[in-house]
Scaffold this motif. Sequence first.
Motif, PDB file in Angstrom:
ATOM      1  N   ALA A 213       0.676  -1.308   0.003  1.00 54.49           N
ATOM      2  CA  ALA A 213      -0.005   0.210   0.054  1.00 54.49           C
ATOM      3  C   ALA A 213       1.095   1.096  -0.038  1.00 54.49           C
ATOM      4  O   ALA A 213       0.456   2.287  -0.569  1.00 54.49           O
ATOM      5  N   ARG A 214       2.088   1.212   0.758  1.00 56.98           N
ATOM      6  CA  ARG A 214       2.874   2.420   0.625  1.00 56.98           C
ATOM      7  C   ARG A 214       3.443   2.630  -0.563  1.00 56.98           C
ATOM      8  O   ARG A 214       3.615   3.638  -0.984  1.00 56.98           O
ATOM      9  N   ALA A 215       3.417   1.492  -1.317  1.00 54.17           N
ATOM     10  CA  ALA A 215       4.136   1.676  -2.560  1.00 54.17           C
ATOM     11  C   ALA A 215       3.008   2.200  -3.691  1.00 54.17           C
ATOM     12  O   ALA A 215       3.048   2.326  -4.876  1.00 54.17           O
ATOM     13  N   GLY A 216       1.835   2.296  -3.147  1.00 55.76           N
ATOM     14  CA  GLY A 216       0.746   2.899  -3.902  1.00 55.76           C
ATOM     15  C   GLY A 216      -0.366   1.689  -4.240  1.00 55.76           C
ATOM     16  O   GLY A 216      -1.126   2.095  -5.199  1.00 55.76           O
ATOM     17  N   SER A 217      -0.132   0.578  -3.849  1.00 54.86           N
ATOM     18  CA  SER A 217      -1.003  -0.503  -4.215  1.00 54.86           C
ATOM     19  C   SER A 217      -2.540  -0.278  -3.901  1.00 54.86           C
ATOM     20  O   SER A 217      -2.742  -0.401  -2.496  1.00 54.86           O
ATOM     21  N   ARG A 218      -3.421   0.012  -4.599  1.00 51.40           N
ATOM     22  CA  ARG A 218      -4.948   0.046  -4.198  1.00 51.40           C
ATOM     23  C   ARG A 218      -5.565  -1.298  -3.642  1.00 51.40           C
ATOM     24  O   ARG A 218      -6.036  -1.193  -2.654  1.00 51.40           O
TER      25      ARG A 218
ATOM     26  N   LEU B 179       0.838   6.374   6.000  1.00 56.67           N
ATOM     27  CA  LEU B 179       1.843   5.021   5.874  1.00 56.67           C
ATOM     28  C   LEU B 179       3.296   5.394   5.725  1.00 56.67           C
ATOM     29  O   LEU B 179       3.941   4.160   5.904  1.00 56.67           O
TER      30      LEU B 179
END
Lengths: 364, 190
Positions: B29-34, B77
């Motif tokens: 999620a921190r890497a942007g995974s929705r 995050l």
Amino acid sequence: MRSDLERHLAGALGRLPRPGRDVEAAARAAALAALPAGAPSRAPRPRALAFAVALAVLLVGGAAALAASGTVTIVVHARATRVAASDRLDLPARASGIAAVIGGRLWLATRAGAHVEGVGADTEALSPHAFYVAAGIGRSLVAMAPNGRRAWTHRTPGAVAAIAWAPSGLRIAYVVRDGGRYELRAIEGDGDHDRLLDASVRPVRPAWRADSLALAYVGAAGRIVVIDWRHGTTTRVMARCAARPGALAFAPDGDRLAAAAGHDLALVVGGRATCSGLGGKTVGVGWLGRDRVVVGVVSKRGSLLRVGSSSRSVPGRLLAFTADANGLLYATRLDGLVAVGSSSNPVPLAGTEHALTVDGIDRR
Amino acid sequence: MACSVVAVAPDGPTVIGRRRSDAQLVRAARAGSRDAGAALFERYWLDAWHAAYAITGRRALADDIAQDAFERAFASLGRFDERRSFGAWLHRIVVNRSLDLLRTERRLVGVAEIELVDESGVEREGDRELLAAVASLPLQRRVVVVLRFGVGLPPQQIADLLDVPVGTVNSRIARALEQLRDELGVEGAI
């Protein structure tokens, strides 16, 4: 080993009611939108749009009786480069002045001839009657007389994002950044008794009821919250269409609240909202007298000021407006300049746009 | 640590999917995974909402608090220490925000009515009286009861979450249970 009571507690607390599905869906969407950038699915914010906002949505101010004789016009420089938090115009009753934060600088003029030119500020609000202006300057909330003399300065934890002066003039509500969040605070008009109202809100200008005994603001989750000191209540407006409003305005009699939220206009009565779609993004909301809500709408087809079923097109792109029983004042971006137009009550909204020069305020 | 979801078929268990750990989901999620963000949301949404509701006793406040907690947690995050528990961190936000709002309301407009018993809720015999008794607990005791018996956190985690010694947590739990017993007319030791 757990006792019967502990087991019963765990069971009962596990059987609590569930949140509504619409609440869950809204929360999920809001939470995912808050994720750090980097996801392929997250589209980068259009810089051009942000710049346009930075360039243009800087006009804020107050003017009353503009529809009457004489005009106070304000000059807006098109080369503004810094975003001001201000997002709408003020129209304090019976006041006679106009102020704007443009490119991080405050400009102010009143009919009495006083003016402030180019004082660094992030946001501002005129007091009723335009006796004072409250401005966010650096990490301070400052009250100034229109001649620029500072009446008082109150240190804040961060930049002031929005200010709303109570109609009584006795209190000021303001939204201030504190670390990664915004908090809503209130301070007396003389700069004393600063106190926290809500530790987590959205940076939207709060709205006072005419009796100054109720305040509407946008809570952290984007819902409208109304604190009513007269009745000792707080009310949260749960209607989804009223979520995340960008502007709030109480009706003059205080029993209704209008909210411009996305593409909807919400009318809130007793905590319940009825919403109507407007076919474009809303830009501010206000009341032209007791019963007429005016809402600004911007769509691909242009800008409109709508009052009930009637509407009037606005040249250029509508940036902000304000209204009261005396009339309506709006700002529009036209050919790279910001123009101020006014219109008197009643509708239709016949008005005039004033030609503006740059780098100062002309009083005519 | 990741664990597996196992289906038991007549010919033996079959691994049908792998449940990703909180830390894995947080990293993604921190890497942007929705998707990872959505999985974290699904995992903790109900708990967070229930905690907010049980502390504040009002659906509208719970709606706001739970959503706000997720927004804040997801927005932060980047600063989250993966070695910590995401759930505990989220509940810390929920509890702090709940206390903030209740205290602010109390200061601004007086004590609000707490109504934990909800007509729409699924209740069993005795739940109504018990939940009403929980709602009448002083705020600090109500919080530890909710975290201990509603969320299921051990006392040490509650202590970390509230920034109080674990002895204080145990003491608040004991007093809360004592008060509940008194109110409900229940006898017996903890």
